[in-house]
Enzyme design. Structure first.
Site, short mmCIF file in Angstrom:
data_model
loop_
_atom_site.label_atom_id
_atom_site.label_comp_id
_atom_site.label_asym_id
_atom_site.label_seq_id
_atom_site.Cartn_x
_atom_site.Cartn_y
_atom_site.Cartn_z
N HIS A 1 13.01 -14.75 -14.59
CA HIS A 1 13.03 -13.64 -15.55
C HIS A 1 12.21 -12.51 -14.95
CE1 HIS A 1 12.56 -11.17 -19.08
NE2 HIS A 1 13.50 -11.87 -19.66
N ARG A 2 12.68 -11.30 -15.09
CA ARG A 2 12.07 -10.20 -14.31
C ARG A 2 11.29 -9.21 -15.18
NH1 ARG A 2 17.32 -6.30 -13.32
NH2 ARG A 2 17.77 -6.12 -15.54
N SER B 1 21.82 -10.19 -19.54
CA SER B 1 21.17 -10.29 -20.85
C SER B 1 20.65 -8.92 -21.25
CB SER B 1 20.02 -11.28 -20.69
OG SER B 1 19.36 -11.47 -21.89
N LYS C 1 20.97 -3.07 -23.58
CA LYS C 1 19.89 -2.19 -24.07
C LYS C 1 18.97 -1.72 -22.95
CE LYS C 1 16.45 -5.81 -25.05
NZ LYS C 1 15.91 -6.70 -26.04
N LYS D 1 17.53 -20.39 -23.70
CA LYS D 1 16.34 -20.15 -22.90
C LYS D 1 15.16 -19.81 -23.81
CE LYS D 1 15.57 -16.03 -20.82
NZ LYS D 1 14.85 -15.18 -21.77
N ASN D 2 13.94 -20.21 -23.33
CA ASN D 2 12.74 -19.65 -23.94
C ASN D 2 12.75 -18.14 -23.65
OD1 ASN D 2 10.43 -22.31 -23.00
ND2 ASN D 2 11.45 -22.00 -24.93
N ASP D 3 12.12 -17.39 -24.49
CA ASP D 3 11.96 -15.98 -24.17
C ASP D 3 10.81 -15.82 -23.17
OD1 ASP D 3 12.85 -13.28 -26.38
OD2 ASP D 3 12.72 -13.38 -24.21
N GLU D 4 10.75 -14.63 -22.55
CA GLU D 4 9.82 -14.50 -21.42
C GLU D 4 8.36 -14.70 -21.78
OE1 GLU D 4 11.73 -12.10 -22.54
OE2 GLU D 4 10.46 -10.39 -23.04
N HIS E 1 17.89 -12.42 -13.68
CA HIS E 1 18.46 -11.38 -14.53
C HIS E 1 18.76 -10.17 -13.65
CE1 HIS E 1 17.34 -12.96 -18.68
NE2 HIS E 1 16.97 -13.91 -17.85
N ASN F 1 0.82 -1.23 0.00
CA ASN F 1 0.00 0.00 0.00
C ASN F 1 0.84 1.27 0.00
OD1 ASN F 1 -2.18 -1.61 0.15
ND2 ASN F 1 -2.68 -1.19 2.30
N LYS G 1 15.31 -16.16 -30.90
CA LYS G 1 14.63 -15.02 -31.53
C LYS G 1 14.27 -15.42 -32.97
CE LYS G 1 15.45 -12.18 -28.06
NZ LYS G 1 14.48 -11.51 -27.23
C1 CAP Z 1 17.18 -10.17 -24.30
C2 CAP Z 1 15.79 -10.46 -23.79
C3 CAP Z 1 15.68 -10.47 -22.30
C4 CAP Z 1 16.20 -9.22 -21.69
C5 CAP Z 1 15.46 -8.85 -20.40
C6 CAP Z 1 14.79 -9.46 -24.35
O1 CAP Z 1 17.10 -10.24 -25.68
O2 CAP Z 1 15.35 -11.70 -24.22
O3 CAP Z 1 14.32 -10.70 -22.00
O4 CAP Z 1 17.50 -9.57 -21.34
O5 CAP Z 1 16.18 -7.82 -19.79
O6 CAP Z 1 13.71 -9.95 -24.62
O7 CAP Z 1 15.14 -8.33 -24.43
P1 CAP Z 1 18.29 -9.56 -26.50
P2 CAP Z 1 16.96 -8.08 -18.40
O8 CAP Z 1 19.55 -10.26 -26.08
O9 CAP Z 1 17.96 -9.79 -27.95
O10 CAP Z 1 18.29 -8.12 -26.10
O11 CAP Z 1 17.88 -9.21 -18.70
O12 CAP Z 1 17.66 -6.77 -18.14
O13 CAP Z 1 15.90 -8.41 -17.39
MG MG Z 2 13.41 -11.71 -23.49
MG MG Z 3 19.26 -5.52 -18.66
#
Ligand code: CAP
Ligand code: MG
Ligand code: MG
Length: 487
Positions: A288-289, A399, A330, A193-196, A322, A115, A167
């Site tokens: 993954h955050r 990453s 980036k 890894k799978n992507d998020e 992460h 809160n 990707k």
């Molecule tokens: C990286 C990534 C990760 C990011 C998340 C993306 O891809 O898969 O999710 O690393 O950021 O979707 O951006 P790229 P963090 O390598 O193509 O950028 O790790 O800072 O939580």
């Molecule tokens: Mg990602």
């Molecule tokens: Mg980062």
């Protein structure tokens, strides 16, 4: 007590007075979870009035002193115990008996960044760091399967574990997905890894993705003679489906150690994170955050830091989280944020049988950060035996916008190689595709380990040379942005 503190105390009403003790004898006596917030009050309150309102709302209190409070309930009041009026910092101690027994991270966060983030009485409230009393740690799981176990499985030591994210982020069929994974492993990479957002999309059914990844992994292991790991995103709409995905992976023939469970910890939630840790202590739990920026970005006045998120992930028992690229990649995040977080989850300072955690110091300027990081690295001891009295290490996963050219710059800031790095575009955008992209990453790591300049090493490593040529080009949007800025 400082004069200005005495004056501030006089401005408190009866309720607020119950949530402050600027003479707290020993905050680190084991009774408290300690926190430090950056707090700017709204125009109606001074910093101590606002801080005690935060302490009240985030422990036992509400807008007014209530008739129903008891001598015992007052014992559970959080207490403002220190102020830094120049930096607008307030320290609040939480009796940790407030929290749900049995090691519930979600419950703590509901109190201390619940809160209070929405209170009108404050304009800025950012939780900068936390300190867990060693006695409290007994209740929390901490990591079980760690990067050390993954290193043993992969037979990879003294260098980062080299990974990728498949990707495009989404849109491949299960077979196409597995092909990309195979190409990365065949090119020499360790970890995919799978992507998020990967889940059970109709064009990439989960069960088929799992089966095809297994085929791809078997082929790559056979051809390279090296073990490989895949981190499957098991985030789901409900726990039954999450567990079903975990069981599908475990029953698909993967040998123990060859798979990890990825969880979108912010959007799936801490209960999902702790469920995975408690059900699968023999599996690398990968946090993954995605979404953390809503709380952690430095320009965001409300929320908590990457350091706080990372410490709670370790407390909850994830194997790796992460922690950002310290501004090299980036995503937003600066050295004092990302690297202090990475270091703080890797190790404790072990002093005899008391494990004294280091507070992340809040540096004034970036140059302080790199000094701090080196200091950090010097005075941190990684628990050698992960003794029963300590909490195992949690590994930083680095990453976000990285490519082979950025590996060394990041290692130089991090000042160690005990992490997993995952590069998406940094591998799959390579002009000759994923396999060459993976080889370029491996070659960049070889150059680092041999202490050879990457451009020198590229002279007889074509995949790396092509990567350098490609990634040295400024992306169009950056060029255009810079042009616009100049004009
Ligand atoms: C990286 C990534 C990760 C990011 C998340 C993306 O891809 O898969 O999710 O690393 O950021 O979707 O951006 P790229 P963090 O390598 O193509 O950028 O790790 O800072 O939580
Ligand atoms: Mg990602
Ligand atoms: Mg980062």
């Amino acid at each position: 007590m400082k004069k200005e503190h005495k004056q501030l105390l006089k401005t408190l009403n009866e309720k607020q007075q119950a949530y402050v003790n600027l003479n707290l004898p020993d905050p680190k006596n084991g009774e408290y979870l300690l926190t430090v917030f950056h707090l700017v009050p709204n125009e109606k309150l001074n910093i101590l009035q606002a801080a005690t309102e935060v302490a009240a709302e985030s422990s036992t209190g509400t807008t007014f002193k209530v008739q129903t409070e008891t001598p015992f309930s007052r014992e559970m009041n959080a207490l403002v115990y220190q102020l830094d009026l120049k930096k607008n910092l307030v320290w609040i101690a939480y009796p940790w008996r407030l929290f749900d027994r049995g090691g519930n991270v979600q419950n703590i966060l509901t109190y201390i960044v619940g809160n209070v983030l929405g209170m009108k009485k404050i304009n800025t409230l950012k939780l900068l760091d936390v300190w867990f009393s060693p006695v409290m740690l007994e209740q929390y799981d901490g990591p079980s399967y760690t990067i050390d176990d993954m290193r043993k499985y992969l037979d990879v030591y003294d260098r980062p574990i080299l990974g990728t994210i498949v990707k495009p982020k989404m849109g491949l069929t299960s077979a196409e997905y597995a092909e990309v994974a195979y190409d990365f492993w065949a090119g020499g990479g360790d970890f995919v890894k799978n992507d998020e957002p990967q889940a059970n999309q109709d064009f990439c059914p989960y069960d088929k993705m799992v089966r095809y990844v297994k085929k791809a992994m078997d082929k790559a292991v056979k051809e390279t003679g090296k073990k490989k790991v895949h981190s499957f995103n098991v985030s789901a709409a409900d726990f039954d489906t999450m567990i079903k995905r975990c069981e599908m992976i475990r029953n698909a023939g993967f040998e123990p150690g060859s798979y990890a469970f990825l969880i979108d910890g912010i959007t799936a939630g801490w209960t999902a994170v702790q469920t995975l840790r408690r059900r699968y202590p023999d599996v690398f739990i990968h946090f993954h955050r995605a979404g953390h920026g809503g709380f952690t970005r430095p320009e965001n006045p409300m929320g908590f830091t990457v350091l706080v998120l990372s410490k709670f992930a370790r407390l909850a028992g994830v194997s790796g989280i992460h922690t950002g690229t310290a501004g090299v990649g980036k995503m937003s995040g600066k050295p004092e944020e990302d690297v202090v977080a990475a270091h703080n989850i890797l190790s404790y300072i072990a002093k005899g049988h008391f494990f004294e955690q280091s507070w992340g110091k809040i540096p004034e300027k970036d140059e302080d950060a790199s000094k701090l990081v080196h200091e950090d690295a010097i005075h941190h001891l990684i628990l050698e035996d992960d003794s029963w009295r300590g909490m195992k290490k949690c590994c930083p996963i680095i990453s976000g916008g990285l490519n082979p050219m950025l590996l060394k710059p990041f290692i130089d800031i991090m000042n160690n190689t005990d992490f997993i790095t995952t590069m998406g575009a940094g591998v799959h955008a390579h002009p000759r595709g994923t396999k060459a992209g993976a080889t370029a990453l491996v070659q960049a790591c070889e150059a680092y380990l041999k202490k050879i300049d990457i451009k020198e090493y590229a002279k007889d490593h074509p995949e790396l040379a092509e990567a350098i040529k490609f990634f040295s080009k400024k992306p169009k949007d950056v060029e255009v942005a810079e042009e616009t800025e100049k004009s």
